[in-house]
Design a protein around this motif. Sequence first.
Motif, PDB file in Angstrom:
ATOM      1  N   THR A  25      39.304  46.133  51.708  1.00 24.53           N
ATOM      2  CA  THR A  25      40.574  46.220  50.490  1.00 24.53           C
ATOM      3  C   THR A  25      40.224  45.324  49.182  1.00 24.53           C
ATOM      4  O   THR A  25      40.531  45.917  48.129  1.00 24.53           O
ATOM      5  N   GLY A  28      37.796  47.753  47.373  1.00 23.67           N
ATOM      6  CA  GLY A  28      38.863  48.864  46.644  1.00 23.67           C
ATOM      7  C   GLY A  28      39.378  48.442  45.360  1.00 23.67           C
ATOM      8  O   GLY A  28      39.360  49.092  44.382  1.00 23.67           O
ATOM      9  N   LEU A  29      40.017  46.851  45.384  1.00 25.21           N
ATOM     10  CA  LEU A  29      40.531  46.655  44.397  1.00 25.21           C
ATOM     11  C   LEU A  29      39.651  46.392  43.005  1.00 25.21           C
ATOM     12  O   LEU A  29      39.928  46.614  41.860  1.00 25.21           O
ATOM     13  N   ALA A  49      45.827  50.178  41.492  1.00 26.11           N
ATOM     14  CA  ALA A  49      45.065  48.924  41.975  1.00 26.11           C
ATOM     15  C   ALA A  49      45.975  47.839  41.648  1.00 26.11           C
ATOM     16  O   ALA A  49      45.907  46.640  42.220  1.00 26.11           O
ATOM     17  N   GLY A  53      46.980  45.818  44.583  1.00 29.19           N
ATOM     18  CA  GLY A  53      46.437  44.500  44.314  1.00 29.19           C
ATOM     19  C   GLY A  53      47.465  43.385  43.917  1.00 29.19           C
ATOM     20  O   GLY A  53      47.151  42.301  44.853  1.00 29.19           O
ATOM     21  N   ALA A  81      49.460  47.809  51.216  1.00 36.10           N
ATOM     22  CA  ALA A  81      48.586  47.535  50.398  1.00 36.10           C
ATOM     23  C   ALA A  81      47.214  47.463  50.801  1.00 36.10           C
ATOM     24  O   ALA A  81      46.188  48.087  50.394  1.00 36.10           O
ATOM     25  N   LEU A  85      44.327  50.410  49.271  1.00 39.26           N
ATOM     26  CA  LEU A  85      43.255  49.835  48.801  1.00 39.26           C
ATOM     27  C   LEU A  85      41.879  50.048  49.591  1.00 39.26           C
ATOM     28  O   LEU A  85      40.756  50.442  48.872  1.00 39.26           O
ATOM     29  N   ILE A  88      41.127  53.581  48.750  1.00 48.63           N
ATOM     30  CA  ILE A  88      40.513  53.699  47.311  1.00 48.63           C
ATOM     31  C   ILE A  88      39.152  53.344  47.343  1.00 48.63           C
ATOM     32  O   ILE A  88      38.273  54.071  46.781  1.00 48.63           O
TER      33      ILE A  88
END
Length: 236
Positions: A25, A28-29, A49, A53, A81, A85, A88
Amino acid sequence: MGETGWTRLLGSDFNSQITWLALATLVGLIVALCVAGWKNRQDIRRAVAIIFGGWLIVTWLVFSFMSGIFHAYYTVALSPAIAILAAIAETLLWSRRKTSWAPFVGGFTTLTTSLWAYSLVSTASGYRALAIVITIMGAIATIIMVGFGIQHMVSVPRETSMSKFLAYLAVLLAATAMISGPVAWTAATVATGHQGSIVSAGPNSSSQPGGMGGAGVSPGLEGNGKATSNSVFPNA
């Protein structure tokens, strides 16, 4: 309820409830912000994000430092979240797979997440084999990714059928290693009968009949977790 502090959710009371993909996570952020940059304020990656985030950081800090009653199932508020993330991270790293940095970041994320999953899964009775399989899959995926990273640093590699196969294999192994723990804990939770008000996930945990008092049966609660009217409301 665990001692307060930013590592509270990483402790044994909460870690297997929500932290499986915590590192992915965070990656990803960071990757989303780096790829999107700060110039284009309309970039959807940047917006997502910032939104998720912010959700993650604020909720994590609230849970980490809040005092009073705090149960493990509160951490479900972090799930959206973390899911977004982590997805992502996988998507953006795959889209940048032909760069030299993305394979190294992907390998690092896969290895550390797999090792963290091993530490969580191995604490449960009967899950030792799964913990070992997760580690092996994560290690193989990491080796392949690092190999691609080194290859991209040396020269621009020519894409072949074998390189495509190895790339897909690495992603498949990495994804399987990272989600095997959460899937196993979900299956164990679904297969376990729960009663009372303090619910938790995983093979070693079933809900306890207590409520406001934490573990065990609270004063004024019957053995089945239901409050008696003359104890909770003495004047009724």
